[in-house]
Design a protein around this motif. Structure first.
Motif, PDB file in Angstrom:
ATOM      1  N   TRP A   1       6.024   5.266  -6.826  1.00  0.00           N
ATOM      2  CA  TRP A   1       5.651   4.015  -6.157  1.00  0.00           C
ATOM      3  C   TRP A   1       4.413   4.227  -5.293  1.00  0.00           C
ATOM      4  O   TRP A   1       3.482   3.433  -5.295  1.00  0.00           O
ATOM      5  N   GLY A   2       4.397   5.326  -4.542  1.00  0.00           N
ATOM      6  CA  GLY A   2       3.249   5.635  -3.696  1.00  0.00           C
ATOM      7  C   GLY A   2       1.976   5.825  -4.509  1.00  0.00           C
ATOM      8  O   GLY A   2       0.892   5.372  -4.121  1.00  0.00           O
ATOM      9  N   GLN A   3       2.114   6.472  -5.671  1.00  0.00           N
ATOM     10  CA  GLN A   3       0.958   6.661  -6.545  1.00  0.00           C
ATOM     11  C   GLN A   3       0.463   5.329  -7.093  1.00  0.00           C
ATOM     12  O   GLN A   3      -0.746   5.103  -7.195  1.00  0.00           O
ATOM     13  N   ASP A   4       1.383   4.432  -7.435  1.00  0.00           N
ATOM     14  CA  ASP A   4       0.996   3.096  -7.903  1.00  0.00           C
ATOM     15  C   ASP A   4       0.230   2.351  -6.821  1.00  0.00           C
ATOM     16  O   ASP A   4      -0.764   1.674  -7.100  1.00  0.00           O
ATOM     17  N   GLN A   5       0.693   2.471  -5.587  1.00  0.00           N
ATOM     18  CA  GLN A   5       0.011   1.804  -4.477  1.00  0.00           C
ATOM     19  C   GLN A   5      -1.406   2.334  -4.332  1.00  0.00           C
ATOM     20  O   GLN A   5      -2.354   1.575  -4.147  1.00  0.00           O
ATOM     21  N   ALA A   6      -1.555   3.638  -4.429  1.00  0.00           N
ATOM     22  CA  ALA A   6      -2.878   4.256  -4.308  1.00  0.00           C
ATOM     23  C   ALA A   6      -3.778   3.844  -5.468  1.00  0.00           C
ATOM     24  O   ALA A   6      -4.966   3.574  -5.287  1.00  0.00           O
ATOM     25  N   ARG A   7      -3.207   3.766  -6.662  1.00  0.00           N
ATOM     26  CA  ARG A   7      -3.967   3.377  -7.847  1.00  0.00           C
ATOM     27  C   ARG A   7      -4.491   1.944  -7.712  1.00  0.00           C
ATOM     28  O   ARG A   7      -5.546   1.607  -8.211  1.00  0.00           O
ATOM     29  N   GLU A   8      -3.729   1.121  -7.050  1.00  0.00           N
ATOM     30  CA  GLU A   8      -4.133  -0.272  -6.846  1.00  0.00           C
ATOM     31  C   GLU A   8      -5.003  -0.423  -5.604  1.00  0.00           C
ATOM     32  O   GLU A   8      -5.217  -1.526  -5.113  1.00  0.00           O
ATOM     33  N   ASN A   9      -5.491   0.691  -5.092  1.00  0.00           N
ATOM     34  CA  ASN A   9      -6.374   0.707  -3.921  1.00  0.00           C
ATOM     35  C   ASN A   9      -5.716   0.125  -2.690  1.00  0.00           C
ATOM     36  O   ASN A   9      -6.353  -0.547  -1.902  1.00  0.00           O
ATOM     37  N   HIS A  10      -4.450   0.389  -2.522  1.00  0.00           N
ATOM     38  CA  HIS A  10      -3.747  -0.081  -1.335  1.00  0.00           C
ATOM     39  C   HIS A  10      -3.767   1.011  -0.291  1.00  0.00           C
ATOM     40  O   HIS A  10      -2.989   1.955  -0.345  1.00  0.00           O
ATOM     41  N   GLU A  11      -4.686   0.882   0.618  1.00  0.00           N
ATOM     42  CA  GLU A  11      -4.697   1.827   1.727  1.00  0.00           C
ATOM     43  C   GLU A  11      -3.562   1.435   2.662  1.00  0.00           C
ATOM     44  O   GLU A  11      -3.283   0.258   2.852  1.00  0.00           O
ATOM     45  N   PRO A  12      -2.917   2.424   3.236  1.00  0.00           N
ATOM     46  CA  PRO A  12      -1.846   2.078   4.169  1.00  0.00           C
ATOM     47  C   PRO A  12      -2.396   1.194   5.298  1.00  0.00           C
ATOM     48  O   PRO A  12      -3.428   1.498   5.880  1.00  0.00           O
TER      49      PRO A  12
END
Length: 169
Positions: A119-130
């Motif tokens: 899930w965290g990798q998907d977020q990063a792939r979608e350019n979702h910075e925390p």
């Protein structure tokens, strides 16, 4: 001049028919133009509904051909979008916490951990910075993390993973 006005009115009416008006339809049209993950699409629908996107923003998103174009269309709506993303992240972290706390062995805990990593990798792939968290959000995430840690320790140390006892003497 009057003829030009009628042409413009007719064009605007045709254009409105070509662009969807509901948040779900707007995002569905954008998803058809490029590969947008379902989770991202759901967040966009929520953002649209939460922020009450105007017709210009809806049209922009509906006609976007890339994720970057969608981001450009919605960049002025960052506050509401950030709130929705934070809400979704908290919900997801709570789901992971509940899953890991239900584990009784290390294999289960590892599956949950792997799912969280993915899930965290998907977020990063979608350019979702925390997102920057406020004090209340930081406190809540810390509590969730502490609970997850305790549950992971329990799952890793308990269940079927204890060493066999020496039965032969």
């Amino acid at each position: 001049m009057r003829q030009l006005l009628w042409v413009w009115v007719a064009f605007a009416a045709c254009d409105q028919g070509a662009n969807p008006t509901t948040c779900k339809d707007v995002v569905t049209k954008a998803r058809g133009a490029f590969d947008m993950r379902l989770e991202r699409a759901e967040r966009l629908v929520g953002s649209c509904e939460l922020s009450s996107w105007n017709a210009t923003t809806k049209s922009c998103v509906a006609n976007a051909k890339t994720q970057s174009a969608v981001d450009t269309c919605t960049e002025g709506l960052a506050g509401a979008h950030r709130h929705l993303e934070m809400e979704e992240a908290m919900k997801k972290l709570t789901e992971f916490k509940d899953q890991i706390c239900a584990c009784t062995d290390s294999a289960c805990a590892q599956r949950v951990s792997d799912g969280m990593t993915s899930w965290g990798q998907d977020q990063a792939r979608e350019n979702h910075e925390p997102a920057k968290m406020n004090e209340e959000e930081t406190k809540k995430v810390t509590q969730i993390g502490e609970q997850m840690g305790k549950c992971m320790q329990k799952a890793m140390g308990g269940g079927g993973d204890s060493p066999p006892t020496n039965q032969g003497g």
